[in-house]
Design a protein around this motif. Structure first.
Motif, short mmCIF file in Angstrom:
data_model
loop_
_atom_site.label_atom_id
_atom_site.label_comp_id
_atom_site.label_asym_id
_atom_site.label_seq_id
_atom_site.Cartn_x
_atom_site.Cartn_y
_atom_site.Cartn_z
N GLY A 422 36.43 2.57 57.59
CA GLY A 422 36.51 3.88 58.23
C GLY A 422 36.07 5.01 57.32
O GLY A 422 35.26 5.86 57.69
N LEU A 423 36.59 5.02 56.08
CA LEU A 423 36.24 6.06 55.12
C LEU A 423 34.76 5.98 54.75
O LEU A 423 34.09 6.99 54.59
CB LEU A 423 37.12 5.93 53.87
N MET A 424 34.26 4.75 54.63
CA MET A 424 32.87 4.54 54.23
C MET A 424 31.91 5.14 55.26
O MET A 424 30.94 5.81 54.92
CB MET A 424 32.62 3.04 54.07
N TRP A 425 32.19 4.89 56.54
CA TRP A 425 31.32 5.43 57.59
C TRP A 425 31.40 6.95 57.62
O TRP A 425 30.40 7.64 57.82
CB TRP A 425 31.74 4.87 58.96
N SER A 426 32.59 7.49 57.40
CA SER A 426 32.77 8.94 57.42
C SER A 426 32.00 9.61 56.28
O SER A 426 31.35 10.64 56.47
CB SER A 426 34.26 9.26 57.31
N ILE A 427 32.06 9.00 55.08
CA ILE A 427 31.33 9.55 53.93
C ILE A 427 29.83 9.46 54.17
O ILE A 427 29.06 10.38 53.84
CB ILE A 427 31.72 8.80 52.64
N ALA A 428 29.39 8.34 54.76
CA ALA A 428 27.96 8.17 55.06
C ALA A 428 27.47 9.24 56.03
O ALA A 428 26.38 9.80 55.86
CB ALA A 428 27.72 6.78 55.65
N GLU A 429 28.28 9.54 57.04
CA GLU A 429 27.94 10.60 58.00
C GLU A 429 27.82 11.95 57.30
O GLU A 429 26.92 12.75 57.60
CB GLU A 429 29.01 10.69 59.09
N THR A 430 28.72 12.22 56.36
CA THR A 430 28.72 13.49 55.63
C THR A 430 27.43 13.67 54.85
O THR A 430 26.77 14.71 54.92
CB THR A 430 29.93 13.57 54.68
N PHE A 431 27.06 12.65 54.08
CA PHE A 431 25.84 12.74 53.27
C PHE A 431 24.58 12.78 54.14
O PHE A 431 23.59 13.42 53.79
CB PHE A 431 25.77 11.58 52.27
N ASN A 432 24.62 12.11 55.29
CA ASN A 432 23.49 12.20 56.23
C ASN A 432 23.27 13.64 56.66
O ASN A 432 22.14 14.14 56.71
CB ASN A 432 23.76 11.35 57.48
N GLY A 433 24.37 14.31 56.97
CA GLY A 433 24.29 15.71 57.40
C GLY A 433 23.77 16.61 56.30
O GLY A 433 22.92 17.48 56.54
#
Length: 464
Positions: A422-433
């Motif tokens: 869960g945290l990994m996907w959330s961090i990935a979304e943040t850096f994508n943005g």
């Protein structure tokens, strides 16, 4: 410490993927579409004819370059990945079925955005000290906007280096471990108690394989992806179509839930997902995670293509987003929604939800095939993003740091196999943005160049 990271990331993520981000992503895509007179729709038949025709034309690339087919396979390798499997599942679980509608909208506009990215990348590329063709957002900012905008190029490259470890590697390996463990448990090879050990072993094996291929350079990456991508896409599409055909009677209801859920998600999710913005946010963010339109990353691979026609190569951008999101992401969504598998709305979900959709129709034996497909998807994405990270860190420093970066990037696979999903996907979304911001600014400023190159190309080619 983990709780602190989650809190900070959640705050940053909510800001990045808030209203301003939605306006920028949709706004730039719509702006480019209007300026090119919706080229992605108007010239869609030409784009399909041009891309499919060139993909299967045998051609040897010059030194330091890829064939057009290898370039599109490397770009597709990075886009057709866990975003199509785990990403779509997560979008539906958190944003409801309506998230798929917003994924489609972002993809339609994203086709033009990616066309612009690829066209600019080929037009403004250059050769590095090793004689390799290099390009992408940092180079079209540098060569297209001039010195006063160099800070934007460095910003993109810096975010790019950080993004590849999460988006390009950790989340992909996490999906591989989920797929393999699911199959092993179904066939009683391992028990649930042995999952952590299995994760570590898979992580180590992945790290070794990734290092062996990436350290071989751009040519080896192209050679692997041109064989892996067609196989994995065909296998997955055949399995998905089978699920849809078996459940064909439920398709009208599924599409109705997608359209209704886009504007009134509470009606579809029983009130668990109550906000249209939540549905939109997850659909757009996971859509971009999947097709990369707006991130600019795919253009890094296309800049390596042995071609002299930027606009013609740009047609692959339209083809990629269509294939990735309109075709494969939609198939994944239909597998989940029409199979009758249980969806826990509001809870984080990944590849296991998609696997459940397949196994509920075919039985547990199909988990081995879905595991193979998902491993191919994820592994190819790791290779594509490895190239992106190498180009970004080379731009920031020099080609001398590429091999140390590749080693570090490979080792992250071990972390990805054992960390929190869960945290990994959330961090990935943040850096994508964060990565999308400098690229979208550059696309807006260079839109005039895209229009000029497009008009010149179709005037000389006489294409219809």
């Amino acid at each position: 410490m983990l709780q602190f990271i989650e809190t900070v990331n959640s705050a940053v993520n909510n800001f990045i993927w808030g209203v301003p981000a939605m306006v920028c992503i949709f706004g730039v895509g719509l702006y480019l579409s209007l300026r090119t007179r919706f080229l992605q729709i108007r010239k869609f038949p030409y784009a399909i004819k041009t891309t499919i025709g060139r993909m299967f034309r045998k051609k040897n690339a010059s030194d330091g370059a890829l064939t057009p087919f290898q370039a599109v396979c490397t770009a597709l390798a990075a886009t057709v990945g866990t975003g199509n499997i785990a990403g779509v599942a997560g979008a539906i679980a958190i944003g409801g079925s309506g998230a798929i509608f917003w994924m489609w909208i972002s993809a339609i506009l994203g086709m033009c955005t990616k066309f612009a990215e690829v066209t600019l990348a080929v037009h403004f590329r250059e050769k590095n000290a090793d004689g390799d063709l290099v390009g992408g957002p940092m180079y079209y900012i540098k060569n297209g906007l001039g010195k006063r905008w160099m800070w934007l190029a460095y910003l993109f490259a810096a975010f790019g280096v950080l993004t590849v470890f999460g988006t390009g590697n950790a989340t992909q390996v996490n999906t591989i471990t989920t797929a393999i463990n699911s199959a092993l448990i179904d066939f009683h090879v391992i028990s649930n108690d042995a999952v952590s050990t299995s994760n570590l072993i898979i992580g180590i094996v992945m790290a070794v394989l990734v290092a062996l291929i990436l350290l071989g350079g751009v040519k080896r990456i192209g050679q692997v992806t041109e064989k892996l991508v067609p196989f994995m896409a065909l296998l997955y599409i055949v399995l998905a179509v089978g699920v849809i055909v078996i459940n064909i009677r439920t398709i009208p209801t599924v599409f109705a839930s997608i359209f209704e859920g886009a504007f009134k998600p509470s009606a579809v999710t029983g009130g668990i997902v109550g906000s249209m913005f939540t549905s939109m946010k997850k659909g757009v963010s996971r859509g971009i995670f999947s097709n990369e339109a707006g991130l600019g990353t795919g253009s890094i691979a296309h800049a390596c293509a042995d071609t002299k026609k930027p606009v013609k190569q740009g047609m692959f951008g339209i083809f990629e987003v269509f294939t990735d999101t309109i075709v494969i992401c939609t198939l994944t969504a239909l597998v989940i929604l029409c199979s009758g598998t249980t969806i826990e709305y509001g809870a984080a979900a990944g590849a296991e939800l998609t696997i459940s959709g397949f196994t509920s129709v075919y039985g547990s034996w199909v988990s081995i095939f879905t595991a193979i497909a998902m491993c191919c998807f994820a592994f190819s994405t790791i290779l594509g993003w490895g190239l992106y990270g190498a180009r970004c860190i080379e731009f920031l420093f020099s080609e001398k740091v590429i091999k140390p970066f590749m080693v570090a990037y490979s080792l992250v696979a071990i972390l990805g196999a054992t960390a929190n999903l869960g945290l990994m996907w959330s961090i990935a979304e943040t850096f994508n943005g964060l990565m999308a911001i400098p690229n979208l600014i550059a696309l807006f400023l260079l839109s005039g160049t895209v229009v000029r190159l497009t008009k010149e190309y179709f005037a000389t080619e006489g294409a219809k």
